[in-house]
Design an enzyme around this catalytic site. Structure first.
Site, short mmCIF file in Angstrom:
data_model
loop_
_atom_site.label_atom_id
_atom_site.label_comp_id
_atom_site.label_asym_id
_atom_site.label_seq_id
_atom_site.Cartn_x
_atom_site.Cartn_y
_atom_site.Cartn_z
N CYS A 121 -12.72 -30.96 -52.56
CA CYS A 121 -11.41 -30.64 -51.98
C CYS A 121 -10.36 -31.60 -52.51
O CYS A 121 -9.18 -31.29 -52.56
CB CYS A 121 -11.49 -30.74 -50.47
SG CYS A 121 -12.12 -32.33 -49.93
N GLU B 86 -11.14 -30.14 -41.88
CA GLU B 86 -10.96 -30.71 -43.23
C GLU B 86 -11.04 -29.53 -44.19
O GLU B 86 -12.11 -29.01 -44.48
CB GLU B 86 -12.09 -31.70 -43.54
CG GLU B 86 -12.13 -32.90 -42.61
CD GLU B 86 -11.06 -33.93 -42.90
OE1 GLU B 86 -10.26 -33.74 -43.84
OE2 GLU B 86 -11.00 -34.93 -42.17
N GLU C 104 -6.90 -23.18 -55.14
CA GLU C 104 -7.85 -24.27 -55.31
C GLU C 104 -8.83 -23.84 -56.42
O GLU C 104 -9.50 -22.81 -56.29
CB GLU C 104 -8.58 -24.48 -53.98
CG GLU C 104 -9.37 -25.75 -53.93
CD GLU C 104 -9.98 -25.98 -52.54
OE1 GLU C 104 -10.23 -25.00 -51.81
OE2 GLU C 104 -10.21 -27.15 -52.20
N LYS D 167 -24.50 -27.20 -38.33
CA LYS D 167 -24.75 -25.96 -39.07
C LYS D 167 -24.39 -26.23 -40.53
O LYS D 167 -23.24 -26.19 -40.92
CB LYS D 167 -23.88 -24.83 -38.49
CG LYS D 167 -24.44 -23.48 -38.61
CD LYS D 167 -24.16 -22.65 -39.84
CE LYS D 167 -23.02 -22.81 -40.73
NZ LYS D 167 -23.42 -22.74 -42.16
P1 NAD Z 1 -16.60 -22.15 -46.58
O1 NAD Z 1 -15.40 -22.20 -45.73
O2 NAD Z 1 -16.95 -20.87 -47.20
O3 NAD Z 1 -17.89 -22.60 -45.76
C1 NAD Z 1 -17.96 -23.85 -45.12
C2 NAD Z 1 -18.97 -23.77 -44.02
O4 NAD Z 1 -18.50 -22.85 -43.04
C3 NAD Z 1 -20.35 -23.26 -44.43
O5 NAD Z 1 -21.32 -23.96 -43.69
C4 NAD Z 1 -20.31 -21.80 -44.03
O6 NAD Z 1 -21.59 -21.27 -43.76
C5 NAD Z 1 -19.50 -21.89 -42.75
N1 NAD Z 1 -18.82 -20.67 -42.35
C6 NAD Z 1 -18.31 -19.70 -43.13
N2 NAD Z 1 -17.75 -18.74 -42.35
C7 NAD Z 1 -17.90 -19.13 -41.07
C8 NAD Z 1 -17.52 -18.58 -39.81
N3 NAD Z 1 -16.87 -17.42 -39.71
N4 NAD Z 1 -17.85 -19.26 -38.69
C9 NAD Z 1 -18.51 -20.42 -38.76
N5 NAD Z 1 -18.90 -21.00 -39.92
C10 NAD Z 1 -18.57 -20.36 -41.06
O7 NAD Z 1 -16.40 -23.31 -47.65
P2 NAD Z 1 -17.39 -23.75 -48.82
O8 NAD Z 1 -17.25 -22.77 -49.92
O9 NAD Z 1 -18.75 -24.06 -48.30
O10 NAD Z 1 -16.74 -25.14 -49.23
C11 NAD Z 1 -15.68 -25.23 -50.09
C12 NAD Z 1 -14.38 -25.46 -49.33
O11 NAD Z 1 -14.50 -26.62 -48.53
C13 NAD Z 1 -13.22 -25.71 -50.25
O12 NAD Z 1 -12.08 -25.01 -49.81
C14 NAD Z 1 -13.00 -27.21 -50.12
O13 NAD Z 1 -11.71 -27.64 -50.39
C15 NAD Z 1 -13.37 -27.45 -48.71
N6 NAD Z 1 -13.73 -28.86 -48.50
C16 NAD Z 1 -12.86 -29.63 -47.81
C17 NAD Z 1 -13.14 -30.97 -47.61
C18 NAD Z 1 -12.19 -31.84 -46.85
O14 NAD Z 1 -12.64 -32.89 -46.39
N7 NAD Z 1 -10.93 -31.47 -46.68
C19 NAD Z 1 -14.32 -31.52 -48.10
C20 NAD Z 1 -15.21 -30.69 -48.81
C21 NAD Z 1 -14.88 -29.34 -48.99
#
Ligand code: NAD
Length: 487
Positions: free
Chosen positions: A294, A260, A391, A184
């Site tokens: 991140c 992650e 962040e 997804k």
């Molecule tokens: P997000 O949490 O808003 O979304 C991430 C994914 O989760 C998207 O595909 C979104 O559609 C999905 N999602 C959102 N709500 C959901 C739910 N209730 N159930 C299932 N799926 C759901 O994050 P984002 O804004 O897309 O990405 C940024 C974040 O990701 C930052 O906090 C960043 O630090 C983190 N990140 C972490 C790593 C790591 O490896 N630690 C790497 C990249 C990004």
């Protein structure tokens, strides 16, 4: 309306769902728009999966699971290796697509393609390495045979900031282990995943092994899949609040989570550091992906005696960066992902200034179309400012000074996050001692980058659980079975 900056980037990109090896529209026929963040224009309209489509994808993944697990590891490895080759052959095309939907400069997108491809090669190699072992029981009466097997169908949820690499990091490990998947992707950047899924088909991934569902309503689609019982693992990369929610959803069916999540990386510069090298590393740690990583350096903690000079050098570099469309030659900084991200950065800077910080360069969104924010350096930023605690996810570098090393370590650890820390010092022994005191999953010593397919990437505390990449990356997708034998 379809556009624009380079319409050819969409050539050959499927705009539908991949379920059981077939590309098909959402059962409802609905679509949603993907935007070019540098212009705000619609780039493409793609299938908007509803919960029923998600369930069909899970049915396909579940049906394919035993067949894929039975494919010899060598064969799975060769498919992954072919996928690596195909990504390399399509390097330019993928990089331009990433730049178009995510906004990063195309030069950086090449870097992501190389990094993302590396997971395919790495896990092609790991696929044939994981095995079990044979032990004698301490009382000598029996033998202990330990073997590993794929955990089962996995739900993989990826963020928008690395549209290829976050998908390859998960899919390659899962496929190497013998698991089938439902991917997804993030709704902001699904096109790269769709193109990558087509390349996986070309590489020989059997029908149903990789299914891709794009949706504008992730919670509605994912919750029933996790509750179903057939999904045995959720691998998620994204924000900490969503990660917490997913871990809770994994509870009832005891689905194994890998998370992650977010970070708040300290970037510590001691007075004995090579200052030019520290600034060079700071530019990478802060500005890779426009700060939308991140792993991005979030808090610059600089020893007071060198802080002015560090701020001056960093300010000069940040102030010179050229903003533009990711596909335009010479662009060094692309737009943020959306308007909300742009507004939020403005608020963070205003809050820091209200807490006594001063703006050395940048500080605002420039007057131009698209969701840009000027590379910014803030000085004298106190710990109470939001920018120190949250962040940032953008090109803002807050500098705080310290006088004692113990104080730097205390500030660095004073966060619920623990993904990565950067440390610059000219004394290698001191570096190792201090690295051990940092509460974090990863430490970069005198360098601005930790990501490496061969290394265990991941965080502690509220930055997550589980590791991706390295020898450890495949373990998350394997169950252990032990056989007791009288002998
Ligand atoms: P997000 O949490 O808003 O979304 C991430 C994914 O989760 C998207 O595909 C979104 O559609 C999905 N999602 C959102 N709500 C959901 C739910 N209730 N159930 C299932 N799926 C759901 O994050 P984002 O804004 O897309 O990405 C940024 C974040 O990701 C930052 O906090 C960043 O630090 C983190 N990140 C972490 C790593 C790591 O490896 N630690 C790497 C990249 C990004």
């Amino acid at each position: 309306m379809t556009v624009v900056h380079a319409p050819d980037v969409l050539e050959g990109v499927p705009l539908e769902l991949l379920v059981g090896g077939a590309w098909r529209p959402s059962a409802s026929g609905q679509t949603f728009d993907v935007h070019d963040p540098a212009t705000g224009e619609v780039l493409a309209s793609i299938a908007d999966a509803m919960p029923g489509d998600g369930m069909a994808a899970l049915d396909a993944a579940a049906a394919a699971q035993s067949g894929w697990a039975a494919v010899p590891a060598r064969e799975r490895s060769e498919i992954l290796r072919r996928a690596f080759d195909l990504v390399v052959v399509n390097r330019e095309r993928i990089a331009r697509l990433i730049a178009s939907e995510m906004g990063k400069p195309v030069a950086e997108a090449y870097g992501e393609v190389d990094y993302g491809a590396e997971f395919l090669r790495w896990f092609a190699e790991e696929a044939v390495r994981h095995s079990g072992d044979y032990r004698r029981s301490p009382d000598g009466a029996s033998r202990i045979l330990v073997s590993r097997r794929p955990i089962g169908p996995c739900l993989l949820i990826t963020p928008w900031n690395f549209p290829l690499a976050m998908a390859t990091r998960k899919i390659a490990a899962a496929l190497a282990a013998g698991c089938t998947v439902v991917l997804k992707p993030a709704p902001e950047t699904p096109l790269t995943s769709l193109l990558f899924a087509r390349l996986l088909q070309e590489a020989g991934v059997p029908d149903g092994v990789v299914n891709v569902v794009t949706t504008s309503d992730a919670p509605a689609l994912c919750a029933p899949l996790i509750a179903d019982g057939r999904i045995r693992k959720v691998s998620f990369t994204g924000s900490t609040p969503v990660g917490r929610l997913l871990v809770a959803q994994c509870g009832p069916q005891l689905v194994r989570p890998s998370m992650e999540l977010g970070g708040n990386a300290p970037f510590i510069v001691l007075a004995d550091a090579d200052l030019d090298a520290a600034v060079e590393g700071a530019m990478i740690a802060k500005m890779r992906n426009m700060g939308e990583a991140c792993t991005a350096a979030n808090r610059f903690l600089v020893e007071a005696s060198v802080a002015d000079e560090f701020a001056r050098l960093l300010g000069e570099r940040m102030g010179r960066l050229r903003l533009g469309h990711g596909l335009d030659a010479g662009t060094e900084v692309g737009p943020l992902i959306d308007e909300a991200a742009q507004d939020r950065l403005g608020e963070l800077v205003a809050d820091a200034v209200a807490h006594g910080a001063s703006v050395r360069v940048g500080g605002a969104a420039p007057e131009r179309a698209g969701w840009f924010f000027a590379p910014t350096v803030l000085e004298n930023v106190p710990a109470e400012a939001r920018v120190s605690r949250e962040e940032i996810f953008g090109p803002v570098a807050p500098i705080t000074t310290f006088t004692e090393v113990d104080e730097a370590i205390r500030i660095a650890n004073d966060t619920e996050f623990g993904l990565v820390a950067y440390l610059y010092t000219g004394d290698p022994a001191r570096a190792l001692r201090l690295a051990e005191r940092l509460e974090t999953g990863m430490v970069a010593l005198n360098r601005g980058l930790v990501s490496n397919a061969a290394a265990p990437f991941g965080g502690i505390k509220h930055s997550g659980m589980g590791r991706e990449g390295g020898r450890e990356g495949i373990e998350d997708y394997l169950d252990i079975t032990y056989v007791a034998v009288d002998a």
